[in-house]
Enzyme design. Structure first.
Site, PDB file in Angstrom:
ATOM      1  N   ARG A   1      -6.444  19.676  -0.882  1.00 23.11           N
ATOM      2  CA  ARG A   1      -6.803  21.038  -0.458  1.00 23.11           C
ATOM      3  C   ARG A   1      -5.693  21.632   0.432  1.00 23.11           C
ATOM      4  O   ARG A   1      -5.444  22.839   0.403  1.00 23.11           O
ATOM      5  CB  ARG A   1      -8.134  21.047   0.285  1.00 23.11           C
ATOM      6  CG  ARG A   1      -9.354  20.616  -0.536  1.00 23.11           C
ATOM      7  CD  ARG A   1      -9.541  21.331  -1.835  1.00 23.11           C
ATOM      8  NE  ARG A   1     -10.757  20.910  -2.543  1.00 23.11           N
ATOM      9  CZ  ARG A   1     -10.802  19.914  -3.439  1.00 23.11           C
ATOM     10  NH1 ARG A   1      -9.747  19.217  -3.757  1.00 23.11           N
ATOM     11  NH2 ARG A   1     -11.963  19.639  -4.038  1.00 23.11           N
TER      12      ARG A   1
ATOM     13  N   GLU B   1      -3.035  22.690  -1.818  1.00 30.08           N
ATOM     14  CA  GLU B   1      -3.461  23.925  -2.489  1.00 30.08           C
ATOM     15  C   GLU B   1      -3.240  25.132  -1.577  1.00 30.08           C
ATOM     16  O   GLU B   1      -2.823  26.205  -2.025  1.00 30.08           O
ATOM     17  CB  GLU B   1      -4.939  23.788  -2.868  1.00 30.08           C
ATOM     18  CG  GLU B   1      -5.449  24.869  -3.799  1.00 30.08           C
ATOM     19  CD  GLU B   1      -6.906  24.620  -4.194  1.00 30.08           C
ATOM     20  OE1 GLU B   1      -7.157  23.757  -5.048  1.00 30.08           O
ATOM     21  OE2 GLU B   1      -7.791  25.271  -3.629  1.00 30.08           O
TER      22      GLU B   1
ATOM     23  N   SER C   1       9.947  25.225  12.152  1.00 33.58           N
ATOM     24  CA  SER C   1      10.412  23.847  12.129  1.00 33.58           C
ATOM     25  C   SER C   1       9.255  22.880  11.893  1.00 33.58           C
ATOM     26  O   SER C   1       8.157  23.048  12.433  1.00 33.58           O
ATOM     27  CB  SER C   1      11.081  23.491  13.455  1.00 33.58           C
ATOM     28  OG  SER C   1      11.526  22.144  13.428  1.00 33.58           O
TER      29      SER C   1
END
Lengths: 146, 146, 146, 146, 146, 146, 146, 146, 146, 146
Positions: A87, A90, A113
């Protein structure tokens, strides 16, 4: 002693003493995410912290040196499969271009960063179902023209 | 009119009027990340929001319907290459297992939803260099036993 | 004891006592698909169920804790090769866009959860050849606008 | 006229007349999933059905022949990215071995056909959130020994 | 005993007794290709055949059960490298679309089953160099409209 | 004129005249599989055959030369997705090692040529469902020691 | 004894006796490239040659049979990484289409066999730096029309 | 004018005048393989050669400059599919380790250059079937210690 | 003794004696990068250097021969994941075409050798944060026309 | 106007005026590598530099804005194929672990930034063949513990 062996020793001690990552981190006076990642071998510990951890969990000799070693970071699959981790991937896929737009609008041409970086996990209680709150905090690095 | 055409029309209007994503989002009374992602075609807009946006940017006919369409979400490469986006992927790689440990310790067996989910970008001023703060907020979904 | 060791112990006990997954599930009062997946290490068992299973199959000490652990779900190949499993992947490929159309027409923009999810296998007798009936049942999760 | 052109013509007609896939399927006396997949070009239509559809939506000449053509089935990515479709792929990954165990325990050595196959989508109303119910129904094909 | 152990035991017995796959198959009254594939672990044997084979080769206890187990079919590389096997893959690549045209012209929309399927290898003697003749025989499965 | 243009011209002519690949091949006095593959651009035609085909289908000028050109053979995906073609790939996967064993037992160390090679498709009528019969015939090429 | 064990035994004997591949090949009266490849397990040896080699290097029992076995040829990576081997791959990439043009111009439609094939390595002395000369010699195989 | 346009112009001129690569190369006084590769855009031509070629084939203005440009070398697939080219890749796979052994035995630690490199194709007549003879000639480059 | 064993022995000796790569290289009178790479098994050592190293670190017998062996260079992932190494890969990605333009403008058509090549790492002190300075030095190799 | 169009306009102007990247960079008072990369669209130009470049090369309106845009950095293939660029990738592969050892020995746990980063190409004349000297200069970023 290798990092992977320290990780196993830590997980064993944690189970036997019925500890949590949060509790261990509090004991060390550091953040939970960072402590967990260092225990899993994905970050190196400064000497003082490694010493404290070894004493707290009574880790075997050699553990301190291994915790202080600079890890070679690697992960198994380019696209992670475990649903919790996928997830997150995603989210990077769906919102990657959006984050580029929004961050660069706010900061100029550069990046967040992942090295000068911290992260935190919190629980937001909610009657419709509790919510996970992740906070990522990274220094903005502007591209250099030369 | 397709989502990609609306995106182009929005970007053009945004440039010509010298707007920012943040300004457009404020106008619509919604979050910047969500508005940007919907404008880039990665989320569908509820009718009222789409209508407001079309009026504000004087988008062509057909734009409202396209903004309301349910997108097929897709992204180009499994491992993103742009440095700003790659660093997010790197964070998922380096901290994926850590997040699984910490989230499941706090919440039990389950995942952070990427659907019932919001995200925010903030700027933390800092004399050593400003910092990007990303907040991800997703409902915890416990696995079901049946 | 690791999940993989419990799986082996269960399969051995199942063979020796000539049991079926369906029989074990009935004994536990849970669904066959879920019980099988938890025995194969792909789901965690609530304590009461794990206890019952350990008693029923006389599993060694440590089995209960391992059955209750939250698994890291992973599978071997992106495109599965075993014909029975590949056919399911083929169904996702051939009917994926169709299911998106039909589900979102019925429910709005969102997804079928694979977490708040159950599945069942039934046999439909048929003189031209029996038929396999799979039922997938997942909560609909609408996308959030914020 | 190619299948892809018919698909576009159908989607246009569907929008203009404000139809649903379910409504079109009812008109044709066929299942919604099959009708949608044939309209999206993933299945060939028998002549009578194609004729009815062409008449109902007043599709251009050449549409009937294209709808009757045998498609070359293909899909874009090995691992689908759209969250609705990915969740189905995840189900195949997490439950693939389980389904093999359970189906072959019930039927013997063989597979569930993806050719002699039907599928249905239903809505299960539920106060905690409606649920998507997918039913897959495929002929069991036993392996042959020769 | 696992399938892979039976395979090793069979190959050892075959070498020691100086047998051929063809000879073993004749002894069992089954086809050479099928027998070889079952001995290599790619098909399950009906009980009677497994029994005969165990007796003929004096295989150790547990071999019969392993031969009867339903295999999880898998192969190592998506594109096979051994020249004999690669040439078959090349044939599928070069003639795949052609076979689709010719088979579906003869049979309608559907496929040749790889499950209800037999295969045979023969030698055709030829003064310019002997020829390998492979015969694949699979049930035609028409797609279902529903 | 390129091979792909000739292919389109042939398919158009075939549709308009309501021909079959089998009929065209019979007209040319060549095998159906070979003729189809040459028409699809996967084999080069000898001049006499190309001439006959151009006359029979009244193909445009330049078609003959294009049919005679040596094709660069290529196919789209390493793992084919169309079910009819995938099943052939599956056969290579499941039976590849078996065919190596059986062919090399019969012929010695070497391969079946995919160049000095012919193939045929036949229909075997069967009350339980007709069967597709593919025959592959390739020269055996022994490895050379030097 | 497996091919890989014979390879190790040969390499050990070669080191201990301070031999070269060239010397071993001369002893056997065969080409250096072929002998090396057979010793590395990539070609099968005819019985007479295997016997000679076993005697010359005093290889253990079972070595002769293993050297005579037909190997399953496989190599590790699709794109080789060792610079010496990668350069060969680069040559195939850069000059592949060129070789197709030049070979088929000289020979007609067909290929250079990699089975009925020999190869040789020579050293060309040169004051600006010695040069490696590889000679590949393969039978031309014309495509068959049928 | 781009390299790809010159390539098309050359191929057209070559067809119209019924030339061969060998004939063109002879006209330019250069090797056939090199000339073909430069015409296909995989090498840059020195000015004098480019001039000669433009004059010989009456190429359009801009062709000379394009022929002289330094190409970005790229090829389509990691594993080539056309059988003629694949066989070369197969040779690299099967004999790669062997060539490393034999070349480094003869020359020391280093590689055969693919840059300071020439290649030639010859035809060896043979009553059993003509043979293709490829000669690769590359400077040996020793690794540097520093 | 294999290269990997020598590497382990060197790292152990280096830890026990509290040495640095820089110190070891100074002792050998060679560059730090080269010495480190040879100790990690990615370059072969000339005999004199290997001897000196074995004496200095008191390496076990067999170490000298292993250090002198010609390595088969290989690395794990096509896209490296450790952040330090990935950044180098990113530099190649972002600046690859630029370097081609700039190098070939300065030198003509050809490449920078990675074989006749040296590399150095230096530290540039800087009040805003020290800087890493990498210097790559490779012979220019012009492409050959023939 | 898009970045890619500016790149084409720059390359055209550069050819027509017979300029070099080095000359353009000198004119702008910036480094050659940076200027080239910005002209190729891989870096954004500060306004003053973009203005100067537009004036110098008389670029069309819209070029300045496009040069100032923040690029989405991407490159075509994970493993680059052009030999000049591939050699750089090979250096990263062969020396990646070495650089990690040497840099972290000198600087502690952290990375060389690819963002706060400059690069330079120089020519080192040498009677045995000129040498390319690349200098990479990046800020060291230490990992943060929190």
């Amino acid at each position: 002693m290798k990092k992977i062996d320290v990780t196993e020793a830590i997980i064993l001690a944690k189970k036997e003493r019925n500890l949590t990552w949060e509790g261990i981190a509090a004991e060390l006076g550091m953040g939970t995410v960072w402590v967990t990642s260092a225990c899993l071998g994905m970050n190196s510990m400064p000497e003082a912290v490694a010493e404290k951890l070894c004493a707290y969990l009574e880790l075997p000799e050699g553990a301190k040196a291994a915790l202080m070693e600079y890890p070679t970071k690697a992960w198994d699959k380019e696209v992670p499969q475990d649903p919790l981790i996928y997830r997150l991937y995603e989210v990077v896929g769906v919102y990657g271009d959006t984050l580029k737009e929004v961050i660069q609008e706010k900061f100029g041409d550069g990046i967040m960063s992942a090295i000068d970086f911290t992260m935190d996990v919190a629980k937001e209680e909610n009657p419709k179902g509790d919510r996970v709150v992740l906070t990522l905090n990274g220094k903005f690095l502007p591209y250099k023209a030369w």
